[in-house]
Design a protein around this motif. Structure first.
Motif, PDB file in Angstrom:
ATOM      1  N   UNK A   1     119.201  16.070  22.012  1.00 56.87           N
ATOM      2  CA  UNK A   1     120.107  16.890  22.803  1.00 56.87           C
ATOM      3  C   UNK A   1     120.472  18.218  22.167  1.00 56.87           C
ATOM      4  N   UNK A   2     119.917  18.523  20.977  1.00 52.47           N
ATOM      5  CA  UNK A   2     120.220  19.797  20.305  1.00 52.47           C
ATOM      6  C   UNK A   2     118.952  20.633  20.180  1.00 52.47           C
ATOM      7  N   UNK A   3     119.108  21.947  20.404  1.00 56.49           N
ATOM      8  CA  UNK A   3     117.962  22.845  20.245  1.00 56.49           C
ATOM      9  C   UNK A   3     117.784  23.145  18.755  1.00 56.49           C
ATOM     10  N   UNK A   4     116.544  22.950  18.298  1.00 57.95           N
ATOM     11  CA  UNK A   4     116.216  23.224  16.889  1.00 57.95           C
ATOM     12  C   UNK A   4     115.109  24.274  16.851  1.00 57.95           C
ATOM     13  N   UNK A   5     115.373  25.362  16.105  1.00 54.41           N
ATOM     14  CA  UNK A   5     114.391  26.457  15.973  1.00 54.41           C
ATOM     15  C   UNK A   5     114.084  26.667  14.497  1.00 54.41           C
ATOM     16  N   UNK A   6     112.776  26.702  14.170  1.00 54.61           N
ATOM     17  CA  UNK A   6     112.349  26.803  12.772  1.00 54.61           C
ATOM     18  C   UNK A   6     111.351  27.949  12.636  1.00 54.61           C
ATOM     19  N   UNK A   7     111.543  28.824  11.629  1.00 52.75           N
ATOM     20  CA  UNK A   7     110.606  29.914  11.420  1.00 52.75           C
ATOM     21  C   UNK A   7     111.051  30.832  10.300  1.00 52.75           C
ATOM     22  N   UNK A   8     110.334  31.944  10.143  1.00 46.09           N
ATOM     23  CA  UNK A   8     110.638  32.912   9.092  1.00 46.09           C
ATOM     24  C   UNK A   8     111.859  33.743   9.478  1.00 46.09           C
ATOM     25  N   UNK A   9     112.271  34.641   8.573  1.00 39.67           N
ATOM     26  CA  UNK A   9     113.466  35.445   8.816  1.00 39.67           C
ATOM     27  C   UNK A   9     113.352  36.292  10.085  1.00 39.67           C
ATOM     28  N   UNK A  10     112.133  36.766  10.405  1.00 39.22           N
ATOM     29  CA  UNK A  10     111.970  37.599  11.601  1.00 39.22           C
ATOM     30  C   UNK A  10     112.241  36.800  12.883  1.00 39.22           C
ATOM     31  N   UNK A  11     111.977  35.478  12.840  1.00 37.03           N
ATOM     32  CA  UNK A  11     112.275  34.641  14.011  1.00 37.03           C
ATOM     33  C   UNK A  11     113.788  34.495  14.179  1.00 37.03           C
ATOM     34  N   UNK A  12     114.485  34.329  13.034  1.00 40.21           N
ATOM     35  CA  UNK A  12     115.943  34.219  13.107  1.00 40.21           C
ATOM     36  C   UNK A  12     116.552  35.509  13.655  1.00 40.21           C
ATOM     37  N   UNK A  13     115.998  36.645  13.188  1.00 40.65           N
ATOM     38  CA  UNK A  13     116.498  37.935  13.674  1.00 40.65           C
ATOM     39  C   UNK A  13     116.249  38.090  15.174  1.00 40.65           C
ATOM     40  N   UNK A  14     115.091  37.598  15.632  1.00 39.66           N
ATOM     41  CA  UNK A  14     114.778  37.642  17.062  1.00 39.66           C
ATOM     42  C   UNK A  14     115.788  36.820  17.867  1.00 39.66           C
ATOM     43  N   UNK A  15     116.259  35.716  17.221  1.00 45.60           N
ATOM     44  CA  UNK A  15     117.249  34.852  17.885  1.00 45.60           C
ATOM     45  C   UNK A  15     118.665  35.414  17.755  1.00 45.60           C
ATOM     46  N   UNK A  16     118.808  36.532  17.010  1.00 46.31           N
ATOM     47  CA  UNK A  16     120.125  37.142  16.835  1.00 46.31           C
ATOM     48  C   UNK A  16     120.961  36.480  15.769  1.00 46.31           C
ATOM     49  N   UNK A  17     120.292  35.775  14.831  1.00 45.99           N
ATOM     50  CA  UNK A  17     121.014  35.087  13.760  1.00 45.99           C
ATOM     51  C   UNK A  17     120.864  35.869  12.453  1.00 45.99           C
ATOM     52  N   UNK A  18     121.946  35.975  11.702  1.00 49.96           N
ATOM     53  CA  UNK A  18     121.963  36.745  10.459  1.00 49.96           C
ATOM     54  C   UNK A  18     121.662  35.807   9.285  1.00 49.96           C
ATOM     55  N   UNK A  19     120.598  36.129   8.518  1.00 49.28           N
ATOM     56  CA  UNK A  19     120.199  35.265   7.393  1.00 49.28           C
ATOM     57  C   UNK A  19     120.901  35.657   6.090  1.00 49.28           C
ATOM     58  N   UNK A  20     121.855  36.605   6.171  1.00 46.12           N
ATOM     59  CA  UNK A  20     122.533  37.097   4.960  1.00 46.12           C
ATOM     60  C   UNK A  20     123.257  35.986   4.209  1.00 46.12           C
ATOM     61  N   UNK A  21     123.703  34.945   4.938  1.00 49.62           N
ATOM     62  CA  UNK A  21     124.410  33.835   4.281  1.00 49.62           C
ATOM     63  C   UNK A  21     123.553  33.167   3.208  1.00 49.62           C
ATOM     64  N   UNK A  22     122.216  33.277   3.350  1.00 52.14           N
ATOM     65  CA  UNK A  22     121.292  32.641   2.398  1.00 52.14           C
ATOM     66  C   UNK A  22     120.600  33.679   1.498  1.00 52.14           C
ATOM     67  N   UNK A  23     121.214  34.887   1.394  1.00 52.85           N
ATOM     68  CA  UNK A  23     120.571  35.980   0.649  1.00 52.85           C
ATOM     69  C   UNK A  23     120.311  35.604  -0.813  1.00 52.85           C
ATOM     70  N   UNK A  24     121.294  34.976  -1.450  1.00 55.46           N
ATOM     71  CA  UNK A  24     121.154  34.618  -2.865  1.00 55.46           C
ATOM     72  C   UNK A  24     120.039  33.600  -3.065  1.00 55.46           C
ATOM     73  N   UNK A  25     120.009  32.578  -2.204  1.00 50.86           N
ATOM     74  CA  UNK A  25     118.966  31.547  -2.302  1.00 50.86           C
ATOM     75  C   UNK A  25     117.585  32.131  -1.999  1.00 50.86           C
ATOM     76  N   UNK A  26     117.523  33.028  -0.997  1.00 52.65           N
ATOM     77  CA  UNK A  26     116.244  33.660  -0.636  1.00 52.65           C
ATOM     78  C   UNK A  26     115.691  34.490  -1.788  1.00 52.65           C
ATOM     79  N   UNK A  27     116.592  35.182  -2.518  1.00 54.44           N
ATOM     80  CA  UNK A  27     116.174  35.979  -3.661  1.00 54.44           C
ATOM     81  C   UNK A  27     115.579  35.094  -4.762  1.00 54.44           C
TER      82      UNK A  27
END
Length: 818
Positions: free
Chosen positions: A580-606
């Protein structure tokens, strides 16, 4: 000399013009006549009078565009006692027309011969027989180690009998003569109670029994080789003891033939020398038996029987009766009989005797099991996949035997020297005799004789011939116990000289399969629940990254919910509805396309980027929830192995087809000196050439099919044993455990073995070289010292025993890097 005929096999002919080209090529060699080539049988026959060099035949045919077929034969040689024997057997084999190469090993008593197809075994056997030795073919698959062990035991028993007989007679002989010289009371007792002449008669009887009893082997072989202008150590002993014995016989029975003042007997020299040399031979034989201990242990791992499951019944059968496809049962504590795949059961198996790894390996349905390993905890039913000579253990034994029989480049120099050593010693002995006879004090003839015998005896080159092969046997055997297989003995020497070690990345530095390395959730997201949702979506994909995430969920025994509306979005990622929940998986550009900000994970991504990992993100119910990294993880043993290689003073390079960014990140993490990234298999060969030019001798370590060209082109190729058969076949050294610490261990053992060989050679050459002048009497004008032939015999025997004992120290070599 009448014409000799020969027939060789030609590869590559397809038509009449091919036949013409091959005939023309062979006719260009002036030694050949009556050349005839048959297209149907692919045989070329010809006659010759003058000796024909096999390599010239090969070259002539190859220039015409064809190939002469060659084969490798293994011969067992009996009768060799020293390094000069090795040289003579090799020369006799190389003189046979059609022989390309011949290597003879004194320690294993074997000859490895590379010949053109058409050379018969009888020709080789006859050539060896003409030199006074015995040879027979070792058939492929024949258990040569058992045969060698049986022969060594028989040799030890025969030597023991000869030694006891000689010692029983030599001890009273020594007491009667030497004690008479050294103890005045003993001299008076002999003279007054026995009589000096009677004492000499008694000594004559004892010495004769020794000379023509246990000493007869030296006399027959020694004089036969001397007559054939091929003197060996037996010749030195035969001439020395016969000279002492014959002089004593003349002094005893016809003393008037000798000059006044020279009537002395040296029976004790002849008799005690034979006994001492037999003692040395016996100790040598026992020590040589120990050098092949590793092979004996490997052979001992082979099961003699196995329990076959047939129609629900367990039937014990001899191992020879088992065929591929049989179902076998291995109970706890029993040895796995043959290579196979587990059908039922769960257990842990001790594979340390194969891999060198002490930790037992878990086996479940579908796991591979190896014959010779020990099943520990549970019962296993497995299907046989390999039998006989095709099993891994049989292959290991064959590899080790081949490596032990190899001849290192350092041995070539030894062989050249020892071939001439005995004739030179005989000339030196003759010169010693003449000098003492002309310039020595009275009785000059007695002094000349004693020093002649001492020089002949002290110079026996047994230790020289054993110096290299015994160290190779023990070193390669110890390596096998550590999970390092030297497929080619030459790698023992060349590995020591490596200046740079080049490593493949995937499967060598890393596990060789992608794994979920990072799964980091937002503070309000439960990790296992999120992993179950993400894995459920990825389970719809066959991509290796997707399967790594699914595998991680399975290992945690998470239940994957039902997936609906799965959709793959090219270039971005995947989406689905799960529970019953939508799950979307992909690279940062996919998240940006969905309008989601990946900055919360900036430290881990680095951090992930610095580790060479590419992060993925997952959104659950429209909210950014997880950052994910899937990577090929570095093996636990890799950092320690790299550090160990640096400790050995080696440069470390990584050659990989992976992208430069990932390669640089891994290199930084592991402190690797040189990185060559984004290369294809042929590019690896070019990279190896560049590294060789920059640093020198190179060892390459790889595990895949794409590593085979690189393994073959490196100075030394090391294959990870868990890799492909093609990679292993192309390598010089195989690391059975798949553990990279095997590389510094192999290099360390190589260095230890070569150091051991050099110690042996220094001892053998320095010892002989130093003692020959002393035996010749150079110290006599200075301090009146002469070396008794008896002490010379003892010293000669000790030389060989020292070399063998020193080689056996390698059995205690410890793996420094574990």
């Amino acid at each position: 000399m009448s014409d000799q005929k020969m027939q060789v096999s030609v590869q590559g002919m397809s038509c009449a013009s091919c036949v013409g080209r091959v005939e023309k090529a062979l006719k260009s060699l002036s030694q050949l006549s009556d050349v005839s080539v048959n297209l149907v049988t692919h045989k070329a026959s010809f006659s010759y009078q003058a000796p024909v060099v096999a390599s010239e035949l090969m070259t002539a045919v190859e220039k015409a565009g064809f190939t002469l077929i060659e084969q490798k034969l293994e011969l067992s040689i009996e009768g060799m006692t020293c390094s000069s024997c090795v040289g003579r057997v090799e020369k006799s084999l190389k003189d046979v027309v059609g022989v390309l190469e011949a290597n003879v090993n004194l320690a294993t008593q074997r000859a490895s011969v590379r010949v053109l197809e058409g050379v018969t075994v009888d020709q080789l056997v006859q050539a060896v027989g003409a030199r006074g030795y015995t040879a027979h073919l070792i058939a492929e698959g024949e258990q040569t180690t058992d045969e060698l062990a049986t022969r060594q035991q028989a040799e030890q028993l025969q030597l023991k009998k000869r030694l006891i007989f000689a010692a029983v007679l030599a001890i009273p002989l020594f007491i009667l003569e030497m004690f008479s010289h050294m103890i005045p009371a003993m001299h008076n007792f002999v003279e007054s109670n026995i009589g000096m002449q009677n004492s000499w008669y008694f000594q004559f009887v004892l010495a004769t029994l020794i000379m023509f009893g246990p000493g007869m082997g030296f006399l027959k072989t020694g004089f036969k080789n001397l007559v054939n202008f091929a003197p060996d150590m037996n010749s030195l002993v035969a001439v020395g003891t016969t000279a002492a014995y014959s002089y004593s016989v003349v002094a005893t029975f016809i003393p008037h033939l000798l000059p006044e003042g020279t009537v002395n007997v040296y029976y004790e020299s002849a008799g005690v020398i034979v006994a001492l040399i037999l003692l040395g031979r016996f100790m040598e034989a026992k020590a040589k038996g120990n050098t092949s201990e590793a092979i004996k242990r490997l052979v001992g791992l082979q099961a003699k029987t196995a329990v076959v499951v047939e129609k629900g019944e367990n039937i014990e059968k001899p191992i020879d009766a088992i065929v591929v496809g049989d179902i076998l049962l291995a109970k706890p504590g029993e040895r796995i009989a043959l290579d196979g795949v587990v059908l039922n059961g769960q257990s842990y198996v001790d594979e340390s005797m194969i891999s060198g790894e002490p930790v037992p390996v878990e086996k479940t349905t579908g796991s591979q099991v190896i014959g010779g390993t020990i099943n520990q905890s549970g019962a296993l039913t497995y299907k046989v996949e390999q039998v006989g000579a095709n099993t891994l253990l049989a292959n290991i034994i064959r590899m080790v035997e081949q490596a032990q029989g190899a001849k290192l480049p350092i041995q070539a120099l030894v062989d050249r020297i020892t071939l001439w050593f005995v004739p030179v010693v005989m000339l030196l002995a003759l010169l010693t005799f003449v000098v003492w006879l002309i310039f020595g004090p009275e009785p000059a003839l007695s002094f000349a004789l004693v020093n002649l015998v001492a020089v002949l005896i002290i110079a026996c080159p047994c230790a020289m011939g054993l110096a290299t092969p015994t160290s190779i046997m023990v070193g390669t055997g110890r390596a096998a116990q550590m999970g390092v297989l030297f497929r080619k003995g030459e790698a023992l020497q060349s590995l020591k000289d490596a200046k740079v070690v080049a490593l493949d990345k995937t499967g060598t530095l890393t596990q060789g399969r992608p794994e979920l390395t990072d799964f980091i959730c937002q503070a309000d997201v439960e990790s296992n629940q999120a992993l179950a949702l993400v894995a459920a979506v990825e389970n719809q994909s066959e991509h290796p990254i997707a399967q790594a995430i699914v595998q991680a969920a399975k290992e945690k025994q998470l239940e994957l919910p039902v997936v609906e509306q799965f959709n793959s979005i090219t270039g971005f990622g995947v989406e689905a509805v799960v529970a019953g929940q939508r799950v979307e998986i992909g690279a940062d550009r996919y998240m940006q396309k969905l309008g989601l900000n990946v900055a919360d994970f900036a430290e881990q991504a680095q951090r992930l980027a610095e580790e060479g990992k590419t992060p993925l993100y997952a959104a659950i119910a429209g909210k950014l929830a997880v950052i994910i990294a899937v990577a090929d993880p570095i093996k636990d043993s890799t950092p320690a192995a790299i550090a160990a290689l640096h400790e050995l003073g080696l440069k470390v390079a990584m050659i990989t087809g992976d992208n430069r960014h990932t390669a640089q990140a891994i290199a930084k993490q592991l402190n690797i000196d040189e990185v060559v990234a984004e290369v294809l298999p042929d590019g690896k060969v070019a990279a190896i050439t560049r590294l060789q030019q920059a640093f020198g001798s190179l060892a390459y370590v790889g595990d895949g099919i794409n590593d085979a060209p690189a393994l073959a082109s490196a100075d030394v190729g090391l294959a990870i044993g868990t890799g492909t058969d093609i990679a292993i076949e192309a390598a010089d050294v195989v690391l059975m455990s798949g553990d990279l610490t095997g590389v510094p261990n192999a290099i360390g053992l190589s260095q230890a073995t070569l150091a051991n060989i050099k110690q042996n050679l220094f001892w053998a050459f320095a010892y002989n070289s130093a003692l020959i002048p002393i035996a010749a009497g150079v110290l006599y004008p200075i301090n009146g010292m002469l070396l008794s032939p008896i002490f010379a015999a003892g010293a000669m025997a000790l030389s060989s025993v020292f070399v063998l004992t020193n080689a056996l120290r390698l059995r205690r070599y410890k793996a420094v890097y574990v």
